[in-house]
Design a protein around this motif. Sequence first.
Motif, PDB file in Angstrom:
ATOM      1  N   GLU A  95      42.824  42.213  25.596  1.00 13.46           N
ATOM      2  CA  GLU A  95      42.238  43.555  25.564  1.00 13.46           C
ATOM      3  C   GLU A  95      41.727  43.897  24.164  1.00 13.46           C
ATOM      4  O   GLU A  95      40.702  44.580  24.022  1.00 13.46           O
ATOM      5  CB  GLU A  95      43.269  44.597  26.005  1.00 13.46           C
ATOM      6  N   LEU A  96      42.416  43.421  23.131  1.00 14.16           N
ATOM      7  CA  LEU A  96      41.970  43.691  21.774  1.00 14.16           C
ATOM      8  C   LEU A  96      40.634  43.002  21.505  1.00 14.16           C
ATOM      9  O   LEU A  96      39.723  43.602  20.904  1.00 14.16           O
ATOM     10  CB  LEU A  96      43.023  43.214  20.772  1.00 14.16           C
ATOM     11  N   LEU A  97      40.478  41.758  21.945  1.00 13.13           N
ATOM     12  CA  LEU A  97      39.201  41.057  21.773  1.00 13.13           C
ATOM     13  C   LEU A  97      38.103  41.727  22.590  1.00 13.13           C
ATOM     14  O   LEU A  97      36.954  41.858  22.118  1.00 13.13           O
ATOM     15  CB  LEU A  97      39.351  39.589  22.169  1.00 13.13           C
ATOM     16  N   ASP A  98      38.445  42.169  23.806  1.00 15.96           N
ATOM     17  CA  ASP A  98      37.451  42.864  24.635  1.00 15.96           C
ATOM     18  C   ASP A  98      37.019  44.171  23.979  1.00 15.96           C
ATOM     19  O   ASP A  98      35.826  44.514  23.990  1.00 15.96           O
ATOM     20  CB  ASP A  98      38.034  43.144  26.018  1.00 15.96           C
ATOM     21  N   LEU A  99      37.973  44.894  23.418  1.00 14.99           N
ATOM     22  CA  LEU A  99      37.647  46.149  22.742  1.00 14.99           C
ATOM     23  C   LEU A  99      36.760  45.887  21.524  1.00 14.99           C
ATOM     24  O   LEU A  99      35.804  46.635  21.264  1.00 14.99           O
ATOM     25  CB  LEU A  99      38.926  46.866  22.308  1.00 14.99           C
ATOM     26  N   THR A 100      37.071  44.833  20.789  1.00 15.38           N
ATOM     27  CA  THR A 100      36.258  44.485  19.624  1.00 15.38           C
ATOM     28  C   THR A 100      34.806  44.256  20.034  1.00 15.38           C
ATOM     29  O   THR A 100      33.872  44.763  19.396  1.00 15.38           O
ATOM     30  CB  THR A 100      36.825  43.227  18.938  1.00 15.38           C
ATOM     31  N   GLN A 101      34.616  43.489  21.088  1.00 14.05           N
ATOM     32  CA  GLN A 101      33.254  43.231  21.558  1.00 14.05           C
ATOM     33  C   GLN A 101      32.587  44.516  22.050  1.00 14.05           C
ATOM     34  O   GLN A 101      31.400  44.754  21.801  1.00 14.05           O
ATOM     35  CB  GLN A 101      33.282  42.187  22.684  1.00 14.05           C
ATOM     36  N   GLN A 102      33.369  45.361  22.726  1.00 13.30           N
ATOM     37  CA  GLN A 102      32.810  46.618  23.231  1.00 13.30           C
ATOM     38  C   GLN A 102      32.355  47.518  22.086  1.00 13.30           C
ATOM     39  O   GLN A 102      31.274  48.119  22.146  1.00 13.30           O
ATOM     40  CB  GLN A 102      33.842  47.353  24.091  1.00 13.30           C
ATOM     41  N   ILE A 103      33.167  47.631  21.052  1.00 14.01           N
ATOM     42  CA  ILE A 103      32.788  48.451  19.899  1.00 14.01           C
ATOM     43  C   ILE A 103      31.528  47.895  19.257  1.00 14.01           C
ATOM     44  O   ILE A 103      30.616  48.645  18.881  1.00 14.01           O
ATOM     45  CB  ILE A 103      33.941  48.512  18.877  1.00 14.01           C
ATOM     46  N   HIS A 104      31.470  46.571  19.123  1.00 14.44           N
ATOM     47  CA  HIS A 104      30.283  45.922  18.556  1.00 14.44           C
ATOM     48  C   HIS A 104      29.042  46.257  19.379  1.00 14.44           C
ATOM     49  O   HIS A 104      27.987  46.629  18.830  1.00 14.44           O
ATOM     50  CB  HIS A 104      30.523  44.406  18.519  1.00 14.44           C
ATOM     51  N   ASP A 105      29.168  46.162  20.709  1.00 19.37           N
ATOM     52  CA  ASP A 105      28.018  46.421  21.596  1.00 19.37           C
ATOM     53  C   ASP A 105      27.642  47.898  21.633  1.00 19.37           C
ATOM     54  O   ASP A 105      26.448  48.246  21.650  1.00 19.37           O
ATOM     55  CB  ASP A 105      28.350  45.943  23.009  1.00 19.37           C
ATOM     56  N   ASP A 106      28.651  48.783  21.654  1.00 18.47           N
ATOM     57  CA  ASP A 106      28.381  50.221  21.772  1.00 18.47           C
ATOM     58  C   ASP A 106      27.761  50.809  20.508  1.00 18.47           C
ATOM     59  O   ASP A 106      27.218  51.915  20.545  1.00 18.47           O
ATOM     60  CB  ASP A 106      29.689  50.985  22.056  1.00 18.47           C
ATOM     61  N   ASN A 107      27.869  50.116  19.396  1.00 17.77           N
ATOM     62  CA  ASN A 107      27.431  50.670  18.117  1.00 17.77           C
ATOM     63  C   ASN A 107      26.336  49.823  17.472  1.00 17.77           C
ATOM     64  O   ASN A 107      26.344  49.553  16.265  1.00 17.77           O
ATOM     65  CB  ASN A 107      28.630  50.803  17.173  1.00 17.77           C
ATOM     66  N   ASP A 108      25.392  49.387  18.325  1.00 19.65           N
ATOM     67  CA  ASP A 108      24.196  48.681  17.856  1.00 19.65           C
ATOM     68  C   ASP A 108      24.523  47.455  17.018  1.00 19.65           C
ATOM     69  O   ASP A 108      23.885  47.188  15.981  1.00 19.65           O
ATOM     70  CB  ASP A 108      23.299  49.627  17.049  1.00 19.65           C
ATOM     71  N   GLY A 109      25.511  46.703  17.459  1.00 23.65           N
ATOM     72  CA  GLY A 109      25.842  45.462  16.770  1.00 23.65           C
ATOM     73  C   GLY A 109      26.617  45.640  15.481  1.00 23.65           C
ATOM     74  O   GLY A 109      26.674  44.730  14.645  1.00 23.65           O
ATOM     75  N   ALA A 110      27.246  46.796  15.307  1.00 25.44           N
ATOM     76  CA  ALA A 110      28.016  47.048  14.084  1.00 25.44           C
ATOM     77  C   ALA A 110      29.209  46.111  13.989  1.00 25.44           C
ATOM     78  O   ALA A 110      29.792  45.700  15.004  1.00 25.44           O
ATOM     79  CB  ALA A 110      28.496  48.494  14.064  1.00 25.44           C
ATOM     80  N   LYS A 111      29.562  45.771  12.759  1.00 27.74           N
ATOM     81  CA  LYS A 111      30.782  44.994  12.547  1.00 27.74           C
ATOM     82  C   LYS A 111      31.989  45.903  12.750  1.00 27.74           C
ATOM     83  O   LYS A 111      31.939  47.094  12.454  1.00 27.74           O
ATOM     84  CB  LYS A 111      30.769  44.377  11.156  1.00 27.74           C
ATOM     85  N   VAL A 112      33.065  45.336  13.210  1.00 30.62           N
ATOM     86  CA  VAL A 112      34.198  46.128  13.702  1.00 30.62           C
ATOM     87  C   VAL A 112      35.391  46.086  12.748  1.00 30.62           C
ATOM     88  O   VAL A 112      36.021  47.116  12.488  1.00 30.62           O
ATOM     89  CB  VAL A 112      34.626  45.619  15.100  1.00 30.62           C
ATOM     90  N   TRP A 113      35.700  44.920  12.232  1.00 28.48           N
ATOM     91  CA  TRP A 113      36.911  44.709  11.430  1.00 28.48           C
ATOM     92  C   TRP A 113      36.593  44.630   9.947  1.00 28.48           C
ATOM     93  O   TRP A 113      35.546  44.108   9.554  1.00 28.48           O
ATOM     94  CB  TRP A 113      37.602  43.401  11.831  1.00 28.48           C
ATOM     95  N   CYS A 114      37.517  45.127   9.130  1.00 27.82           N
ATOM     96  CA  CYS A 114      37.412  44.955   7.679  1.00 27.82           C
ATOM     97  C   CYS A 114      38.667  44.234   7.194  1.00 27.82           C
ATOM     98  O   CYS A 114      39.759  44.428   7.740  1.00 27.82           O
ATOM     99  CB  CYS A 114      37.235  46.284   6.958  1.00 27.82           C
ATOM    100  N   ALA A 115      38.490  43.394   6.166  1.00 24.94           N
ATOM    101  CA  ALA A 115      39.612  42.585   5.690  1.00 24.94           C
ATOM    102  C   ALA A 115      39.375  42.170   4.246  1.00 24.94           C
ATOM    103  O   ALA A 115      38.245  42.134   3.769  1.00 24.94           O
ATOM    104  CB  ALA A 115      39.785  41.339   6.569  1.00 24.94           C
ATOM    105  N   GLY A 116      40.465  41.857   3.556  1.00 23.29           N
ATOM    106  CA  GLY A 116      40.391  41.371   2.186  1.00 23.29           C
ATOM    107  C   GLY A 116      41.665  40.631   1.834  1.00 23.29           C
ATOM    108  O   GLY A 116      42.758  41.058   2.215  1.00 23.29           O
ATOM    109  N   VAL A 117      41.530  39.510   1.118  1.00 18.39           N
ATOM    110  CA  VAL A 117      42.714  38.722   0.762  1.00 18.39           C
ATOM    111  C   VAL A 117      42.842  38.519  -0.744  1.00 18.39           C
ATOM    112  O   VAL A 117      43.710  37.774  -1.196  1.00 18.39           O
ATOM    113  CB  VAL A 117      42.705  37.341   1.465  1.00 18.39           C
ATOM    114  N   GLU A 118      42.001  39.183  -1.534  1.00 21.55           N
ATOM    115  CA  GLU A 118      42.082  39.013  -2.987  1.00 21.55           C
ATOM    116  C   GLU A 118      43.295  39.748  -3.522  1.00 21.55           C
ATOM    117  O   GLU A 118      43.529  40.906  -3.202  1.00 21.55           O
ATOM    118  CB  GLU A 118      40.814  39.547  -3.654  1.00 21.55           C
TER     119      GLU A 118
END
Length: 464
Positions: A201-224
């Motif tokens: 469901e989390l992966l499905d939601l990620t794709q849905q958010i991407h599709d619903d928002n004109d291809g916007a990126k969904v996740w933010c991350a940083g490892v520095e």
Amino acid sequence: MTRRTTTARRRALALAAGGAGLALVLAACSDPDGEGGVGEEETSAASAEIDCAAYEEFGDLDGKTVSVYTSIVDPEGATQQASYDAFEECTGVTIEYEASREFEAQLQVRVKAGNAPDIAYLPQPGLLNTIVTNYPDVIKPAPESVAANVDEFWNETWKGYGTVDGTFYSAPLGANAKSFVWYSPSMFEDAGYEIPQTWTELLDLTQQIHDDNDGAKVWCAGVESGDATGWPGTDFIEDMMLRTAGVEAYEQWYTHEIPFNDPKVVEAWDAAGEILKNPDYVNAGLGEVNSIATQSWTDAGNGILDGNCWMHRAANFYQTQWPEGTEVSEQGDVFAFYLPTDQTDVKPMLGGGEFVAAFADRPEVQAFQTYLSSDDWANQKALATPDGGWVTANSGLDPNNLATEFDQYVAGVLADPNTVVAFDASDLMPGEVGSGTFWTGIVNWLTGASTQEVTDQIEASWPK
């Protein structure tokens, strides 16, 4: 060192139950001039509430000094130091606190040079094992008073993490729970999105958010993270190892019963890569996939606040990284949900924590060790952390002393004997791997190397 009496502990806890009163005590000790909102009259009244009877067992330590070296930097460092105020006030000892983001690398340099601190907070049991093995007799066995506290207030598993070859060295300090996804409740509500209950469901939601928002990126991350760059990425891999391979295989992984490049491990890295290496999903508001390697972990999630990012995987202590004034609640600016799993029989929680290692056994050092292992300190620390973001698995903690509902929830998860808490695997691996090639492998992976290449390289680095 004698054990603190039950009566003395109860007096200290009764004081802790005063809540606001003890908070003023802590503020008074750390801010004697009354700056920061505590006036002179309040300071005097609060100071009078310190019950030094609870510290009589430690004797008069006036003029003595204990040096502490740790990776716990501000803002957490400030509350950590505030939790020592009553102990310093009542015993007369001075705690010299030094924190560094390069702690893991620099500690071993100092040990090798014969310049170890009195006490260090080790975030990796694997590092404890490395130092005990490579530098015999440098870390002192914990005194009986510390062992007694740990036996009373901690699950025996935690004591095992501080034990090497049958000798108990290091008591647990704080604890944390890492399996969370931070998000904006208002963004989810406005868009009509539900909290996912499974990984699928989390992966499905990620794709849905991407599709619903004109291809916007969904996740933010940083490892520095300075010399420790890469560690936040290891947490993501460990979470996926628990979710794809299970707890038993996870334990076989960090004990090297299965190799680091075992197919189960490769599968877990690839599962994490479904998010972290997907250019459609990351790095929202920050750049492309490779930007994760250079983006500071401390502020990687800030895009949630300005609407540029939808989700950010981080531990409970990320609560302390949000800008001042951020409301952390289900109705606030940000909140977190459990990183879900497709498993139906277990909900694993990736955990971690620091361990108190002593490089000296002077009476004042053992006194401070004993205090840090007690229920008294756990409650003092909770009350000294008014903005939240800290918990412990110490069963003597009164959860009502924790600052936020989220902290209270996390503490309940950690203390629940039915919860499957798996300690951070990189922290249990040999230091050469857990805080070495695993970290650098994350960076290599995020900047182009394949999963198989990286896991093969890490396996080759495992000490023979």
